[in-house]
Design a protein around this motif. Structure first.
Motif, short mmCIF file in Angstrom:
data_model
loop_
_atom_site.label_atom_id
_atom_site.label_comp_id
_atom_site.label_asym_id
_atom_site.label_seq_id
_atom_site.Cartn_x
_atom_site.Cartn_y
_atom_site.Cartn_z
N ALA A 145 0.81 -1.21 0.00
CA ALA A 145 0.00 0.00 0.00
C ALA A 145 0.85 1.27 0.00
CB ALA A 145 -0.93 0.01 1.21
N SER A 146 2.15 1.13 -0.21
CA SER A 146 3.05 2.28 -0.24
C SER A 146 2.64 3.29 -1.32
CB SER A 146 4.48 1.81 -0.52
OG SER A 146 5.31 2.87 -0.92
N ALA A 147 2.83 4.56 -1.03
CA ALA A 147 2.55 5.61 -2.01
C ALA A 147 3.40 5.43 -3.26
CB ALA A 147 2.81 6.99 -1.40
N TYR A 148 4.60 4.85 -3.09
CA TYR A 148 5.48 4.64 -4.25
C TYR A 148 4.93 3.58 -5.19
CZ TYR A 148 8.94 7.53 -1.91
OH TYR A 148 9.58 8.58 -1.31
N VAL A 149 4.15 2.66 -4.65
CA VAL A 149 3.48 1.67 -5.49
C VAL A 149 2.19 2.26 -6.06
CG1 VAL A 149 2.37 -0.60 -5.53
CG2 VAL A 149 4.46 -0.26 -4.19
N LEU A 191 4.74 -11.47 1.94
CA LEU A 191 5.11 -10.84 3.20
C LEU A 191 3.99 -9.92 3.73
CD1 LEU A 191 7.87 -11.10 4.81
CD2 LEU A 191 7.89 -11.99 2.48
N SER A 192 3.18 -9.37 2.83
CA SER A 192 2.07 -8.52 3.27
C SER A 192 0.97 -9.33 3.94
CB SER A 192 1.49 -7.74 2.08
OG SER A 192 2.36 -6.69 1.69
N LEU A 193 0.93 -10.64 3.70
CA LEU A 193 -0.01 -11.50 4.40
C LEU A 193 0.53 -11.90 5.77
CD1 LEU A 193 -1.18 -13.90 1.53
CD2 LEU A 193 -2.37 -11.89 2.44
N VAL A 194 1.83 -11.81 5.96
CA VAL A 194 2.45 -12.12 7.24
C VAL A 194 2.42 -10.91 8.17
CG1 VAL A 194 4.62 -12.75 8.39
CG2 VAL A 194 3.93 -13.92 6.28
N PHE A 225 -2.74 -2.31 4.90
CA PHE A 225 -4.01 -1.58 4.92
C PHE A 225 -4.05 -0.65 3.72
CE2 PHE A 225 -6.58 1.94 7.19
CZ PHE A 225 -7.75 1.54 6.57
N PHE A 226 -5.01 -0.89 2.82
CA PHE A 226 -5.16 -0.07 1.62
C PHE A 226 -6.21 1.01 1.91
CE2 PHE A 226 -3.69 -4.21 0.24
CZ PHE A 226 -2.66 -3.89 -0.65
N ALA A 227 -5.76 2.10 2.50
CA ALA A 227 -6.67 3.20 2.85
C ALA A 227 -6.82 4.12 1.64
CB ALA A 227 -6.12 3.97 4.05
#
Length: 312
Positions: free
Chosen positions: A100-104, A145-148, A152-154
């Motif tokens: 959910a990083s802004a860079y992505v 790794l995001s499942l571990v 949060f996709f706000a």
């Protein structure tokens, strides 16, 4: 009662008995009283927070010198963010918000934005409920790794804001703590007449507050029910649990140098309940090989300041 794997791991400073705990803005060290038997209390301290330990765990998967994932995890997908010149910028393993990083979100992917790309992959639509298993499967293909560690996709423009809680929780606390106050001075070999912290000249004395403790413990919980709820089947569950084992083994077997003055080691490694790094590497390698279609390729997205300015 939920199904969890629990570890309580005794730690101690590698050198001496003092250590520097994590600190928080406008708070400093996180001191608290732990309740005991017969209404007794113990002075306790948060040595390392959940979010910081999550960062430590993710760091075990990344080789900073090579700007690549460690070789033990070859075949595991993640999202690489590069500049318009193709230079590596960051990745979903390094960003606080992971996928959910802004860079992505602000990157260019397949001619569109990362935000639109993920919304499509997740199958989000107005007037329809979230398909949690589809979202989990999509995240697994991009970066398990995001499942571990949670994500949060706000996104206010999306009809839903998908959220994955942490499946791995880890923090470090100390009991029976006492302050160890010391200090020092920044020397100036040319001008010893006074101090000026604004310019960097002169002699600047400083105080240091560290702590000692009767015990330091790392607490670890792995929520197996949550991992099962993703609907990835036995190969997916084995993969995520193997990733957890790899991260924990690498952290605790290699020692935890959390800060310059907070370098810890396991008191009794065989009793920690964790596998060795060698065993964990073999397990995760086998799990990656068996995961089949659950895993996608490494995804490269392009981020540029121009796209951010256009968005604004």
């Amino acid at each position: 009662m939920s199904n969890r794997t629990i570890h309580r791991i005794g730690l101690r400073p590698i050198l001496g008995s003092r250590f520097q705990p994590t600190g928080f803005p406008d708070l400093g060290p996180a001191l608290f009283e732990r309740s005991g038997a017969n209404s007794t209390t113990t002075d306790a301290l948060l040595v390392e927070s959940v979010q910081s330990m999550a960062n430590c765990a993710e760091r075990t998967t990344w080789d900073d010198a090579e700007a690549e994932q460690v070789s033990s995890l070859a075949g595991l997908p993640h999202v690489r963010v590069v500049t318009s010149d193709g230079e590596f910028l960051t990745s979903s393993r390094l960003e606080a918000h992971r996928l959910a990083s802004a860079y992505v979100m602000d990157a260019t992917v397949d001619g569109g934005t990362g935000e639109a790309w993920l919304e499509t992959l997740f199958g989000l639509a107005k007037g329809r409920p979230q398909n949690h298993r589809r979202i989990a499967a999509a995240i697994c293909r991009l970066d398990p790794l995001s499942l571990v560690h949670g994500v949060f996709f706000a996104r206010g423009r999306w009809p839903w804001q998908p959220k994955i809680a942490r499946a791995l929780t880890c923090f470090i606390e100390a009991d029976g703590v006492r302050q160890a106050v010391s200090g020092g001075v920044k020397k100036d070999s040319v001008d010893q007449s006074g101090s000026n912290t604004d310019t960097g000249y002169g002699m600047v004395p400083h105080q240091r507050v560290e702590f000692t403790a009767t015990s330091i413990t790392a607490y670890v919980a792995v929520d197996l029910d949550q991992i099962s709820s993703y609907g990835l089947g036995a190969p997916g569950e084995e993969l995520l649990n193997a990733i957890v084992d790899f991260q924990l083994a690498t952290i605790f077997e290699g020692g935890l140098r959390l800060r310059t003055s907070c370098d810890l080691e396991v008191v009794d490694p065989p009793s920690s309940g964790l596998p060795s790094v060698a065993v964990a590497e073999e397990r995760v390698g086998n799990a990656i090989a068996s995961a089949g279609g659950l895993l996608g390729p490494i995804t490269e997205v392009v981020w540029s300041e121009r796209s951010v300015k256009a968005k604004k």
